[in-house]
Structures are given as structure tokens and as C-alpha cells.
Design an enzyme around this catalytic site. Structure first.
Site: not given
Length: 316
Positions: A145, A142, A274, A277
């Protein structure tokens, strides 16, 4: 006086809604997109409007135009899309930011960066305030990004310090609504399409991980509101709905609203996904006067209706 506003990534999910809002507000819009993830369908209803212009262009190459404001939204935003070409994703975030900042510097105009809650990574602080520096794996799948967006934020603030540029930085949390791609791999679109097709609804991990979900119209209110703040306010500012739902709660809500008979199935959690969030949205309320209004079930109903239309077209 009518402003000319550049929106990069303007044919994407968020970009198309932003273009529409700006035109409704009386601005002229230059929509720039290379159609890596954006589509002409998203902005087809704007093509005949004399205040709208479409330019096919990749922001990793310089752009020479005359505009009054810039919203930099160009970058694939879903894991499936940004991991398809991770090198290009990083280039779009970093080189694209450099090119747009250079344009803003030449024009002496304000520029807004669409950053992301992914700058917080897999957070150890919950909810996430703008002062939190994050916990990001710079070597993971990831990172193209996450780190690309983090670097773009650095560039924005360095251009402000070095060139006194008027900048705004928005950290966008999970957003959903019409014009999402059916195949973008995001949880809302995945769950809705699977439910409407009667397929098993796929939850990665145990379903306890949480996200906040902001309806697209509310998010656009936040972006426009942030751009209209005084030049002294730069952000970064979190834009997201300050509540959270587990993946299992979201799946059950989608099943209920669609009347689907889909069953939930579980698969292993992807790398660096994650666990939690949720934005601390206090700064957005204080600085912009912004609070999202749309409740999850209300926004999901509109989004489900959009995907029902898309699936009917797919069957023709």
C-alpha cells in the site's frame, strides 16, 4: 454546464460520499468499482438518480469512457483489506494509476489522485509537511500500500512533466464516518463495534501511538476544493485534521460515548505501525481555504449511530 465526473472506487467508504456530494453539486457521476471492498449498499440510495451511473470494472484494466473529470480513489485502504492480496493492491495503485492517467491524457481532463498519509511511513518529522519524503519500509507487510501509493504519486507528476496533464494529489489522513466497514480493521470502526458489542477494546502496543481523525464530510470538502483549484496548483496537499489523539484517548472517548462496559486489552504492535501521525495542514488552508470543522466527539456520535443501525441489521 453539467460535468460528467468519473469516480473510481466510487462504491467504497470515501468514494460513495464523494459521489453523493458531486451529484448534490449538480454533476453527473460515473461510479466505477470492482467491489473488492466497496459495496452496493454504500451507493444504493443513488442508483435511481438519473445523474448516477454504476459500472463494475477493475482499474487494472483499461477503461474507455468520456468524462470531464476523474477522481482516482480505487484501492483498498485498510491493512486487513490491502494485505489480503498485496500483489493486487500494488497493481491497483500502480497499473490503475497508469490506466486512469492514460484516460485523462486522451481526454485532456483534470485528474485527482487519492494518495495517503502512509507515504510518510513511520515518520521522523512531526507533524508531517508535504515536503517530507517519508520513512517507509519497502519490504514490509504494509509496503504494498505505502509504496504503491508513493509510486502512483511519481506517475502523476511524471505525466504532468511529460504530457502537461492537469493533476491534483491529496494525501489523506485517517478519516472516519458512516459507511465504514465493520470489519476493516481500522481503529475507529474496531473500537466502536467492540464497544457496542461489549467486547474488550483491543489496543495494539501501549496505546501511546497517535493519529489524527478527520470526519468524512470534511474530507470530501477538501477533495472537491482541491479539484477546483487553478490548474497551476497540483499538490500534494495533506487533508487531515491537524490535531492528534492517542489510541488510549480514543478508546476512552468511544467507551464514554457508547456507555459501554468494555475493558481495554493490549496486544503486540503490528510490523511497521507508525508511532505518530499528524498532518501539517497549513498548505490546505492557504491553497484551498480548507479547514476541517467537525470535532472528534461530534463525528463519533454520528458514526456510532451508523454502526448501531448496522449491528441491529446483523441481528435480524
Amino acid at each position: 454546464m453539467t460535468r460528467i465526473v468519473l469516480v473510481t472506487g466510487g462504491a467504497g467508504f470515501l468514494g460513495s460520499h464523494l459521489c453523493e456530494r458531486l451529484i448534490n453539486n449538480g454533476d453527473e457521476v460515473l461510479c466505477v468499482d470492482n467491489f473488492f471492498t466497496g459495496t452496493r449498499e454504500n451507493i444504493s440510495h443513488l442508483l435511481d438518480d438519473r445523474r448516477f451511473e454504476l459500472l463494475r470494472h477493475d482499474v487494472t484494466f483499461p477503461l474507455y469512457v468520456e468524462v470531464d473529470r476523474i477522481y482516482n480513489l480505487a484501492c483498498p485502504a485498510s491493512p486487513i483489506h490491502y494485505q489480503r492480496d498485496p500483489v493486487q493492491t500494488t497493481k491497483t495503485s500502480v497499473i490503475g494509476a497508469i490506466n486512469m492517467l492514460g484516460l485523462a491524457k486522451r481526454l485532456k481532463c483534470p485528474i485527482l489522485q487519492a494518495s495517503t498519509s502512509e507515504v510518510y511511513g513511520d515518520p521522523e518529522v512531526h507533524p508531517q509537511p508535504e515536503s517530507y519524503w517519508g520513512r517507509v519500509n519497502p519490504l514490509g507487510v504494509r509496503a504494498c500500500y505505502d509504496e504503491g501509493k508513493r509510486c502512483a504519486e511519481t506517475l502523476f507528476f511524471d505525466y504532468r512533466r511529460q504530457h502537461q496533464l492537469q493533476i491534483k494529489v491529496a494525501r489523506i489522513f485517517n478519516t472516519y464516518g458512516p459507511r465504514m466497514s465493520m470489519n476493516d480493521g481500522r481503529v475507529v470502526s474496531n473500537f466502536i463495534v467492540q464497544a457496542l458489542r461489549g467486547d474488550p477494546i483491543t489496543i495494539f502496543g501501549d496505546g501511546a501511538q497517535t493519529r489524527s481523525f478527520c470526519y468524512v464530510a470534511d474530507l470530501i470538502d477538501g477533495l472537491v476544493g482541491l479539484m477546483n483549484t487553478p490548474p497551476t496548483f497540483t499538490g500534494p496537499v495533506n487533508l487531515g485534521r491537524p490535531d492528534e489523539f492517542s489510541m488510549l484517548e480514543l478508546a476512552k472517548t468511544v467507551i464514554d460515548l457508547t456507555g459501554s462496559r468494555s475493558q481495554v486489552v493490549y496486544q503486540p504492535l503490528p510490523q511497521d505501525d507508525p508511532r505518530v501521525r499528524k498532518p501539517d495542514a497549513g498548505l490546505a488552508k492557504a491553497a484551498i481555504g480548507w479547514e476541517p470543522k467537525t470535532q472528534l466527539r461530534e463525528g463519533l456520535k454520528v458514526t456510532i449511530a451508523y454502526f448501531e443501525t448496522q449491528l441491529r441489521r446483523e441481528k435480524r
